[in-house]
Design a protein around this motif. Structure first.
Motif: not given
Length: 641
Positions: A491-510
């Motif tokens: 959930g939100e905690d992991e999303r925040q960690d990703v947002a604060d982290g290094d380059q990445c690709v995010i595939l998300s609905t919707s």
């Protein structure tokens, strides 16, 4: 005695004359479209490999043979004997014995090895133990949806058999009259995208094809209450056919059961599983956004319970005067072009559903070869005269270029994607690109239902493109299991960690930015000018995705993923659109589908597109092929005979 009972008696008598003298048939009955033969001699049936095939050909029925209970080995003994017949490398993970029907469900990592060449291993199993084997695949990626559906259907076996027997008697009932005509009534998705629904009527039968919602337009549902549909009573409909699982075709199926419908739904097996996944998520998103959903989870369960799965290519009776055949539509997993054969050669109609004519990384292209077709109901999502998509290879190069640029700038790539179809297509592109060094290795985060939908794809590799299926089947090189893929499940905690982290690709609905976890990603990453939002799928009119594509950079936010806050978000991230990844055929693909269709239809109804698209396509087909074409409005009826 009813006409169906007399028909079954006559069939039993005919079967008795066809089978060898040492085989006894104790009973015959209908279960849905199948004729079920019960016998105390299942092993003798199995020893004569051509017997069932010859009976099916002579009687023109789909046949299943089941043993009488006294013919069965004890389950423990049968388990040992089955395991001695099935090769160890098949990876059998479970055996589930059902005494009431004499069936044993064999779950295996490699079902083909349990089936054997032309079913030889299955016959060997029956010769040994008497039980009738059915084979299902152990999902390579654990799927709660597949597990829940299988367990639910197991729990509901008795009621489901009652449903199938009732449906079987309805299918094989005596025809009531001599009138012969065919009509199609449009209940939705005409001069619009979404809320797909049609009624196919004959003098004998009424069939509903699809029942979806309209993206970005809450409350706009198909016109189900008209006399041609539920207005004459919920069970004036004989059957429902679902072309594929996307919500604009399937979302409101459970509403039929809320209104009192109690009949069958025909679709492919992966469509059944994906439908359940998407419908339950539909309820969850509505709840999180404070909307009152039109049905509850109990109606979703009823929908699954009443589903009769069919395979591509199987000709199946669904009414006294209607047979259907599903063919690959190339759109999403299990999607089907549906061919209706009406009467004894009276008329033939094909509903395209949504199609992709060319091969993609995921699927073989749509089938357009039929014995006969007089009328085609054709999707027109990209039917406009300028709706030409970028070549797939060029699209992939452009996507990789965007990812490389964003990576070099230290940003993140956020891709709103449909959980079913486009996400898996993009996953295959990214996995290969990282493996071959075209883009740097980095995490690919999958949010929403994408991971679960991917697990369902790996459960049914026989519905995937030939070479991809072979990779999963034979090479143990399942690309969906690449290390780069990370399922967002905290959930939100992991999303925040990703947002604060290094380059990445995010595939998300919707995929159309109409809610779901993509709203959270916009809140987390939208203000970052070094990051990019990349659209790879169709954005319907009225959706937030279309507005962002059109230049909106102030986004109203009011969603559970932001703690229920209601405010406006400034979107500073770049926005890019990469065409060519759509699951729909473009203008050329639609024209080619009709051009190469065998036989070419006499009439085409252009549907499932905005007003400009359907009218452009209708006009082009008329001028190019000199056929009668229509761009119907909702609530029109067309009579063909």
């Amino acid at each position: 005695m009813s006409s169906v009972d007399k028909q079954l008696d006559d069939l039993k008598a005919e079967i008795d004359t066809e089978v060898p003298a040492d085989i006894t048939v104790s009973d015959v009955t209908y279960e849905g479209p199948e004729l079920v033969i019960y016998t105390p001699h299942p092993k003798r049936f199995a020893q004569n490999g051509d017997l069932v095939r010859n009976l099916a050909s002579k009687l023109r029925k789909r046949i299943t043979v089941r043993p009488d209970p006294e013919a069965l080995s004890a389950p423990k003994k049968a388990e040992n004997e089955i395991m001695s017949v099935v090769p160890e490398e098949a990876g059998v993970s479970d055996l589930d014995f059902h005494q009431d029907t004499g069936e044993v469900i064999i779950e295996a990592e490699k079902p083909g090895m349990v089936i054997g060449r032309h079913g030889s291993t299955l016959r060997d199993i029956t010769k040994q133990v008497g039980w009738t084997p059915e084979v299902v695949r152990t999902p390579p990626i654990e799927s709660s949806t597949v597990s829940n559906v299988r367990n639910f259907l197991k729990q509901e076996r008795d009621e489901r058999r009652d449903i199938l027997e009732r449906v079987g008697r309805q299918i094989h009932r005596e025809e009531m009259g001599r009138d012969q005509w065919v009509r199609i009534t449009t209940l939705g998705c005409c001069r619009e995208v979404g809320r797909a629904a049609f009624i196919l009527s004959t003098a004998e039968t009424r069939i509903l094809i699809d029942c979806g919602d309209k993206p970005g337009a809450e409350g706009e549902v198909p016109y189900l209450q008209v006399p041609e549909a539920l207005g004459s009573g919920p069970n004036s409909i004989d059957a429902v056919v679902l072309t594929h699982a996307h919500l604009d075709h399937s979302a409101l199926m459970p509403l039929l059961f809320k209104y009192g419908y109690d009949g069958p739904i025909y679709c492919t097996e992966p469509t059944r599983d994906l439908m359940g996944l998407l419908q339950l998520d539909y309820l969850d998103v509505a709840s999180k956004e404070g909307r009152t959903p039109p049905y509850d989870s109990e109606q979703v369960r009823e929908t699954i319970k009443h589903t009769i799965p069919l395979e591509y290519g199987d000709v199946t009776d669904i009414a006294p005067d209607v047979k259907i055949t599903f063919h690959n539509a190339g759109h999403i997993l299990g999607s089907a072009v549906t061919h209706f054969h009406i009467g004894d050669g009276l008329y033939n109609v094909a509903f395209s559903g949504d199609i992709h004519y060319q091969d993609t990384r995921l699927f073989n292209g749509a089938v357009n070869d039929f014995p006969r077709v007089e009328t085609l109901v054709l999707e027109s999502t990209y039917g406009g005269r300028n709706d030409y998509q970028t070549d797939q290879e060029d699209s992939e190069e452009k996507l990789l270029e965007v990812i490389n640029e964003t990576y070099d700038e230290g940003g993140k790539v956020v891709i709103p994607a449909f959980a079913v179809g486009r996400s898996q297509e993009i996953m295959l592109v990214l996995e290969e690109a990282m493996r071959t060094g075209k883009i740097p290795e980095m995490p690919i985060h999958l949010d929403g239902m994408i991971w679960e939908a991917t697990a369902i794809h790996t459960t049914y590799p026989e519905y995937l493109r030939d070479d991809l299926r072979d990779r999963i089947f034979h090479e143990d090189k399942n690309p969906f299991l690449a290390d780069q893929f990370n399922h967002i499940d905290a959930g939100e905690d992991e999303r925040q960690d990703v947002a604060d982290g290094d380059q990445c690709v995010i595939l998300s609905t919707s995929g159309m930015v109409t809610g779901g976890p993509i709203m959270s990603w916009l809140r987390h990453i939208g203000p970052d000018p070094d990051s990019r939002l990349v659209f790879v799928g169709y954005q319907a009119q009225g959706t937030m995705g279309r507005r962002i594509q059109n230049g909106w950079d102030e986004i109203p936010m009011n969603d559970s993923y932001g703690g229920g806050r209601s405010n406006t978000l400034s979107l500073n991230m770049d926005v890019a659109t990469v065409d060519g990844f759509s699951g729909h055929a473009d203008r050329k693909g639609l024209m080619d589908f009709v051009k190469t269709m065998n036989p070419r239809p006499e009439k085409v109804l252009c549907v499932h597109g905005d007003e400009r698209s359907v009218q452009d396509l209708s006009s082009a087909l008329y001028h190019e092929f000199n056929m009668r074409t229509f761009a119907p409005k909702n609530l029109e009826t067309f009579r063909f005979r």
